[in-house]
Design an enzyme around this catalytic site. Structure first.
Site, short mmCIF file in Angstrom:
data_model
loop_
_atom_site.label_atom_id
_atom_site.label_comp_id
_atom_site.label_asym_id
_atom_site.label_seq_id
_atom_site.Cartn_x
_atom_site.Cartn_y
_atom_site.Cartn_z
N ASP A 121 0.83 -1.21 0.00
CA ASP A 121 0.00 0.00 0.00
C ASP A 121 0.87 1.26 0.00
O ASP A 121 0.56 2.24 -0.68
CB ASP A 121 -0.91 0.00 1.23
CG ASP A 121 -1.82 -1.22 1.26
OD1 ASP A 121 -2.49 -1.48 0.25
OD2 ASP A 121 -1.85 -1.90 2.30
N HIS A 157 -4.47 -3.44 6.42
CA HIS A 157 -4.30 -3.64 4.98
C HIS A 157 -5.65 -4.09 4.41
O HIS A 157 -5.90 -5.27 4.20
CB HIS A 157 -3.23 -4.71 4.74
CG HIS A 157 -3.04 -5.05 3.30
ND1 HIS A 157 -2.61 -4.14 2.36
CD2 HIS A 157 -3.24 -6.21 2.62
CE1 HIS A 157 -2.53 -4.72 1.18
NE2 HIS A 157 -2.92 -5.97 1.31
#
Length: 343
Positions: free
Chosen positions: A234, A272
């Site tokens: 990410d 996440h």
């Protein structure tokens, strides 16, 4: 008439070998190296005839020449056992080139690669093993393929836990939790019983943050600080999107394309998953040799993109790739894993 490009390049390296008649000729990559015992000649070449050269200059000279011809050798200092669960899967397949090249742990570390997967994947694991062997890696000293937890986890120094139920189109990461808790619990128990006491554990199977917490609790005999999960993907997605946006603005100070390597200080808050909060509040981009706050570059017209659209894009990027490929992110996940360990 001689063709300068066809002439053989020669590098003269003189070493004091204790025997004035000892001269060895070694050919490598089209370069010929002569090792001779003319020590005084080298001293003269380093600092000029009639001047005094220090021994460390001679060492530097030898090192520079070896680097130039690609002959600097890296003596192995240790062998590390690296376990990849889900070893027959697509992320493992994308990750292995990073590992066996020596880029992740360095050229001095030799690797014993352990690949674990479920029953029924033995042939696929064997195929991956053959490819590793065929790659002629400079760092791999052996490959273990198995479906047995004890064999896979025994004495491992690094455990990359990819194994888990795959994310399917339309599936949120939270839906994976019930399916993957059982798997991570078994793997954590094996870590606790068989792995090195200093093992470093990276959880990649989703939801990664939650599974990392479960693994840490279940493998209670191992240091808690040795457990981490993959948020680097990410993080790197955010850097890449910011770089792409700034590049589209055609800023004069950019002096060419703006890449993710020119972006720093981004933050991913939270799990996440689609609930994460990517932040560029402190982000900087390197332009014209200096670091500039991203907020100073993104004008008022682009503020909505930075605070709203960008957040959504990072949150949904995995789902977007899954919809396009019909498979989850593999190439970028493998790169993120390599960066996680290397940095």
């Amino acid at each position: 008439m001689k063709n300068p490009q066809a002439e053989e390049k020669r590098v003269l390296v003189y070493e004091h070998v204790g025997n004035p008649t000892n001269t060895d000729e070694i050919s490598l990559n089209g370069l010929t190296i002569y090792l001779a015992s003319t020590f005084s000649f080298v001293l003269a070449q380093l600092q000029g005839v009639g001047t005094r050269a220090e021994p460390n200059n001679l060492t530097k000279y030898r090192t520079d020449v070896r680097r130039m011809i690609g002959r600097e050798e890296h003596a192995p200092t240790c062998v590390k056992r690296v376990l990849i669960t889900g070893g027959a899967g697509q992320i493992a397949y994308a990750l292995l080139p990073h590992l066996i090249s020596g880029r992740v742990f360095g050229p001095q570390v030799r690797l014993m690669v352990h690949l674990l997967d479920i029953d029924g994947t033995e042939n696929a694991l064997r195929g991956v093993q053959m490819e590793i062997e065929d790659a002629a890696s400079p760092v791999v000293v052996g490959v273990v393929t198995t479906t047995d937890l004890r064999v896979a986890f025994t004495d491992v120094d690094y455990a990359i836990l990819l194994g888990g139920f795959p994310r399917l189109p339309g599936m949120e990461r939270k839906e994976l939790l019930a399916k993957n808790v059982e798997i991570i619990t078994m793997h954590a128990a094996a870590l606790d019983e068989y792995a090195s006491r200093a093992v470093k554990v990276l959880v990649v199977a989703n939801p990664a943050n939650t599974l990392a917490l479960i693994a840490k609790k279940r493998a209670a005999s191992l240091p808690a600080e040795n457990f981490s999960c993959l948020t680097r993907l990410d993080h790197d997605r955010l850097r890449g999107m910011i770089a792409k946006k700034i590049d589209s603005l055609k800023i004069p100070d950019a002096h060419g394309a703006v890449t993710a390597m020119q972006v720093r200080n981004v933050i991913i808050w939270g799990n996440h998953s689609s609930t994460q909060v990517p932040s560029a509040a402190k982000a900087q981009v390197r332009l014209g040799g200096r670091w500039v706050p991203v907020l100073d570059i993104i004008g008022d017209e682009e503020a909505v993109w930075l605070h709203d659209e960008l957040v959504t894009q990072v949150q949904q990027r995995g789902a977007e790739i899954l919809a396009a490929r019909k498979l989850s992110s593999a190439l970028s996940a493998a790169q993120a894993i390599a960066n996680h360990f290397k940095d």
